[in-house]
Design a protein around this motif. Sequence first.
Motif, PDB file in Angstrom:
ATOM      1  N   THR A 144      -0.744  -1.347   1.063  1.00 55.34           N
ATOM      2  CA  THR A 144      -0.719   0.114   1.024  1.00 55.34           C
ATOM      3  C   THR A 144       0.076   0.668   2.202  1.00 55.34           C
ATOM      4  O   THR A 144      -0.013   1.852   2.522  1.00 55.34           O
ATOM      5  N   TYR A 152      -2.660  -4.874  -8.203  1.00 59.36           N
ATOM      6  CA  TYR A 152      -2.680  -5.709  -7.004  1.00 59.36           C
ATOM      7  C   TYR A 152      -1.585  -6.773  -7.058  1.00 59.36           C
ATOM      8  O   TYR A 152      -0.835  -6.961  -6.091  1.00 59.36           O
ATOM      9  N   ARG A 197       1.854  -5.221  -6.431  1.00 62.26           N
ATOM     10  CA  ARG A 197       2.022  -4.824  -5.040  1.00 62.26           C
ATOM     11  C   ARG A 197       2.178  -6.043  -4.132  1.00 62.26           C
ATOM     12  O   ARG A 197       3.016  -6.050  -3.215  1.00 62.26           O
ATOM     13  N   VAL A 224      -7.445   3.238  -2.533  1.00 55.87           N
ATOM     14  CA  VAL A 224      -6.581   2.136  -2.970  1.00 55.87           C
ATOM     15  C   VAL A 224      -6.628   0.980  -1.985  1.00 55.87           C
ATOM     16  O   VAL A 224      -6.599  -0.188  -2.371  1.00 55.87           O
ATOM     17  N   ARG A 225      -6.728   1.283  -0.687  1.00 60.33           N
ATOM     18  CA  ARG A 225      -6.764   0.203   0.306  1.00 60.33           C
ATOM     19  C   ARG A 225      -7.978  -0.691   0.099  1.00 60.33           C
ATOM     20  O   ARG A 225      -7.893  -1.911   0.278  1.00 60.33           O
TER      21      ARG A 225
END
Length: 518
Positions: free
Chosen positions: A8, A201, A204, A154-155
């Motif tokens: 993030t 995930y 990312r 989100v983190r």
Amino acid sequence: MIDASALTRCRHRVHLDAAFPAALAAAPEDIGVRQRQDAAAARREDIRRLLVEYDPERWVVIDAEGSMRTRAEDTVAACRAGADRIWGAVLPLERDTGRKARCEILIRDADRGGYIPVIVVNHKVTDPGRGATTSGMFEWEPREDPTRKPRSQVRDQMRVAQVYRMLERHGLASPARLAGAIGYGSDVIFVHDLSTILADYDERFADRLSVARGESATVPSRIGECRSCPWWPGCEEQLTLTHDVSLVATGSRADMLREAGCHTIDDLAAWDREPLEDWPHGAFEDAVVTAKAWLAGAPLVRRFPQIRVTRADIEIDVDMESYQEHGAYLWGTLLNMDGVSVYRPFVSWDPVPTQDEARSFAEFWTWLMAEREAAALSGKTFAAYCYSRAAEDKWLLDSARRFAGVPGIPTEAEIREFIDSPQWVDIYQAVSDQFICPGGKGLKKIAPVAGFRWRDADAGGEASMSWYREAVGYDGEPDLTQRERLLQYNEDDVIATKVLREWMSDRAESEIPLASDL
């Protein structure tokens, strides 16, 4: 090797962190980051004590003093042995995939086997409402919670997803694809459904790993994270040299402009097309004026020929100081009447949370309402001012709820009557409505334009958190000099609001250009 925090984080920062580790290690420590880390560590210790002491026989506690390798070996061994609960878990480094992770809690899935990761964080993970799935703190029993709704983090999602993928590697992940988070002020575990998270995930992680390993190029662009990034001075210099558009239109707005072929501040200032659709955070025309102001070196731009701000016979400036989510320890006031200004703080130096906070708040409220009533009885107008009312409103209402029934504490209805009245004036809103602010709208940005300077060069919200810890003795004996420092900082804040208001009334029209002047 990257942990979930990189997922993030700014892509360019991930590149710089990986490419220049020695420079990163030598960078000055950010006070705010250190404070948040210390507070998070204290929060984790409180939860560890609560859970482990409740039923110590169920827990395996990994020795935090051991090396990372030893802790990882002990964690896997505890899982293989079928431990019911594990505290302080560390997963073995995956040098091929690039993953590394730690997790406060692993809970054995008694029904389906494997382990469910649960993290402990120092921010809220739910809000009042409906729709969240939660479990009790001491037994893993997920169920729909009629009193809570999820607060998107989100983190947190990325962190539990990374732990889950690493558990999968060793055949230790629960097939339920669930995870949990214990947030600030919560007495439950918020349950994450990993089946809705893992695809994001994986995408990312692949992207950030490619960046960290030098396989994907990155360039700087200004975003909110830049405020606390150790690499920002270098990035700012590079962006300034190129007049990068992100300096005046940060984050996703810069991305939208680049997609439209607008890469520099000069491009934006010369914009002669239709405004971009779905432009976030204000009118697109304001962005164009901001670009013009940046090129002209104008700190502010007037929206209208005349500047208006509420004034009164009796004026009180208010500034509240809080410590994280623990409480509001100081209500600073500046009474302005008949040309004389008097600063008066209402403060508790007992470490928050504390019942003494109710006393200081009750004294503040009683005094404020007495001044309001006295003005009305004498036929004078009255106004109380703050700068960016969200924090003050939050703690006014929260204090009324938490200390309901304590002598001097107002009801929530009384608080709402006041803050919804025209006598509670937000100078931040008055600035936002009447000025375009290229350098930002914070009081520390705007008050200097009116000629005000803080006495303490280090004054700021992040610094005050550190001063407060020392002032009340969180980490040792109370430091009385830091109490004086906090009071001076608070006094300067209320004076700054007064100076800004008076400048808006008296001089702003002659000193600040209109958009058409640019």
